[in-house]
Design a protein around this motif. Structure first.
Motif, mmCIF file in Angstrom:
data_model
loop_
_atom_site.group_PDB
_atom_site.id
_atom_site.type_symbol
_atom_site.label_atom_id
_atom_site.label_comp_id
_atom_site.label_asym_id
_atom_site.label_seq_id
_atom_site.Cartn_x
_atom_site.Cartn_y
_atom_site.Cartn_z
ATOM 1 N N VAL A 139 1.544 -1.090 5.419
ATOM 2 C CA VAL A 139 2.318 -2.312 5.648
ATOM 3 C C VAL A 139 3.790 -2.131 5.277
ATOM 4 O O VAL A 139 4.677 -2.673 5.943
ATOM 5 N N GLY A 140 4.059 -1.379 4.209
ATOM 6 C CA GLY A 140 5.436 -1.126 3.815
ATOM 7 C C GLY A 140 5.927 -2.026 2.702
ATOM 8 O O GLY A 140 5.420 -3.136 2.511
ATOM 9 N N SER A 141 6.936 -1.546 1.974
ATOM 10 C CA SER A 141 7.426 -2.207 0.765
ATOM 11 C C SER A 141 8.704 -3.015 0.983
ATOM 12 O O SER A 141 9.174 -3.690 0.068
ATOM 13 N N SER A 142 9.296 -2.929 2.167
ATOM 14 C CA SER A 142 10.565 -3.625 2.397
ATOM 15 C C SER A 142 10.619 -4.208 3.802
ATOM 16 O O SER A 142 9.921 -3.756 4.706
ATOM 17 N N GLU A 143 11.433 -5.221 3.955
ATOM 18 C CA GLU A 143 11.715 -5.813 5.257
ATOM 19 C C GLU A 143 13.182 -6.229 5.279
ATOM 20 O O GLU A 143 13.782 -6.458 4.230
ATOM 21 N N THR A 144 13.741 -6.337 6.459
ATOM 22 C CA THR A 144 15.126 -6.734 6.612
ATOM 23 C C THR A 144 15.203 -7.859 7.633
ATOM 24 O O THR A 144 14.751 -7.695 8.756
ATOM 25 N N PHE B 257 -2.625 -6.772 -2.123
ATOM 26 C CA PHE B 257 -3.794 -5.944 -1.839
ATOM 27 C C PHE B 257 -4.591 -5.609 -3.095
ATOM 28 O O PHE B 257 -5.530 -4.820 -3.035
ATOM 29 N N ASP B 258 -4.202 -6.186 -4.236
ATOM 30 C CA ASP B 258 -4.953 -5.941 -5.466
ATOM 31 C C ASP B 258 -4.860 -7.154 -6.396
ATOM 32 O O ASP B 258 -4.592 -7.021 -7.597
ATOM 33 N N GLY B 259 -5.076 -8.325 -5.811
ATOM 34 C CA GLY B 259 -4.965 -9.560 -6.580
ATOM 35 C C GLY B 259 -6.310 -9.971 -7.158
ATOM 36 O O GLY B 259 -7.285 -9.234 -7.017
ATOM 37 N N PRO B 260 -6.330 -11.153 -7.807
ATOM 38 C CA PRO B 260 -5.165 -12.016 -8.043
ATOM 39 C C PRO B 260 -4.256 -11.468 -9.148
ATOM 40 O O PRO B 260 -4.749 -10.908 -10.132
ATOM 41 N N ARG B 261 -2.973 -11.664 -8.949
ATOM 42 C CA ARG B 261 -1.967 -11.214 -9.926
ATOM 43 C C ARG B 261 -0.715 -12.082 -9.819
ATOM 44 O O ARG B 261 -0.515 -12.788 -8.828
ATOM 45 N N THR B 262 0.145 -11.952 -10.810
ATOM 46 C CA THR B 262 1.492 -12.487 -10.700
ATOM 47 C C THR B 262 2.404 -11.339 -10.295
ATOM 48 O O THR B 262 2.434 -10.300 -10.957
ATOM 49 N N ARG B 263 3.108 -11.494 -9.200
ATOM 50 C CA ARG B 263 3.874 -10.413 -8.596
ATOM 51 C C ARG B 263 5.347 -10.760 -8.502
ATOM 52 O O ARG B 263 5.737 -11.911 -8.736
ATOM 53 N N SER C 146 -5.997 -0.425 -2.102
ATOM 54 C CA SER C 146 -4.805 -1.271 -2.246
ATOM 55 C C SER C 146 -3.530 -0.448 -2.034
ATOM 56 O O SER C 146 -2.571 -0.902 -1.396
ATOM 57 N N HIS C 147 -3.512 0.763 -2.583
ATOM 58 C CA HIS C 147 -2.361 1.650 -2.385
ATOM 59 C C HIS C 147 -2.212 2.039 -0.915
ATOM 60 O O HIS C 147 -1.098 2.080 -0.377
ATOM 61 N N ILE C 148 -3.325 2.329 -0.279
ATOM 62 C CA ILE C 148 -3.278 2.795 1.117
ATOM 63 C C ILE C 148 -2.825 1.670 2.045
ATOM 64 O O ILE C 148 -2.000 1.876 2.948
ATOM 65 N N LYS C 149 -3.330 0.463 1.824
ATOM 66 C CA LYS C 149 -2.887 -0.680 2.639
ATOM 67 C C LYS C 149 -1.381 -0.907 2.474
ATOM 68 O O LYS C 149 -0.680 -1.232 3.431
ATOM 69 N N THR C 150 -0.898 -0.737 1.245
ATOM 70 C CA THR C 150 0.532 -0.892 0.994
ATOM 71 C C THR C 150 1.336 0.131 1.785
ATOM 72 O O THR C 150 2.393 -0.183 2.346
#
Lengths: 145, 145, 145
Positions: free
Chosen positions: C102-107, C128-134, C95-99
């Motif tokens: 893909v990246g944490s921000s977009e503009t 990438f590590d659900g199900p969760r509330t994000r 899950s960390h590696i996929k993140t």
């Protein structure tokens, strides 16, 4: 290049037309983006790049040796092959996936009225479903409006 | 840290010098970036991070357990091996490709005079052709100049 | 949606709560982001998206055919399998590696009081590590404060 719209002071935006010639192609568009920056008259600021497509992106990498772009293209084609067990039935699932990996936007700075790229850096339009005529949006926000 | 330049109100930029020690190395630079934010005096704003190299990038991920960074490094080395049938003859084609996947820029926000990172988030300089002395550029734009 | 804070003119920020239902899930959040943009009253500007987690990111891709998102999820799971020789002992190294990929921000930009997305583009929260509330943070900076 789209015609100028009415913009507030300190903002300048243009859409560049990019013609690609291969299915997977990193095309160096640094000169075209630099031209927009010059046209903007911005001395110091932030330059946003945005690709409004879902099978093409934008990235920054070495422009001096064209072999670098070829190696990036070949590795993406190896990791995400054109043919595969994809659900998307239009035959370009790989193009969408490559776009997700590379990303749709980049942010570069402007210093001394030019793009503040590193010595070896170039801006590449990342075509993953060409050949096509594409759009690359460029927006300049001045530090001092 | 480069000396302060003359900047308009509401803009603050610095270049950090980063020393890496391995070929592929995610180095936690959160404290260094946080120091620039404090020095800027910005209470609320946007913090742009930019790597002016073509074989290194920047990313955000977990800093608490160093194993996470090691796993990211190992996976990138597995997906894009150092040795391979690359065209680029300088022996670091993999470094360029990893940079294309990770990206050259990140955007973080500033709230309450600090980086507004998530609880587990750290900023990593992503070295893919070390050891080297590298540059990480930090630019702060204030919400309220 | 978090309550409005006191913000300077030309800045508008909200945190969206996103509920995911699968381990790896690209969830279309375009309507939620568009709602923040409308609420901001911004006609022209820049919209920053930020994910404060280390096992989830944000990306832009096709929203019309849901198969595209499924293909991206499947390819990321193939390239970075859930089970593997990882050092991180919490069972979510992938899950960390996929993140990181893909990246944490977009503009994205705002034009005509709406997100200036391409015809087929949608904004996806990349779980990438659900199900969760994000949480997905949205910040709007007006071109003309």
């Amino acid at each position: 290049m789209t015609p100028a719209k009415s913009e507030p002071p300190g903002v300048f935006a243009r859409a560049l037309s990019i013609r690609t010639s291969r299915h997977t192609e990193l095309k160096d568009v640094t000169a075209e983006v630099e031209k927009v920056v010059r046209e903007s008259g911005c001395a110091e600021g932030v330059c946003y790049l945005y690709v409004p497509h879902t099978t093409a992106g934008v990235l920054i990498n070495e422009g001096a040796d064209p072999a670098v772009a070829r190696d990036i293209e070949a590795t993406l084609d190896r990791l995400v092959p054109h043919a595969g067990a994809y659900l998307h039935a239009e035959g370009n699932a790989d193009s969408h996936i490559k776009t997700a990996l590379v990303g749709s936007s980049e942010t570069v700075w402007i210093e001394g009225s030019a793009l503040s790229l590193g010595r070896w850096q170039a801006i590449f339009f990342a075509e993953f479903d060409g050949p096509r005529t594409r759009e690359l949006r460029v927006k300049v926000i001045f530090d001092r409006p």
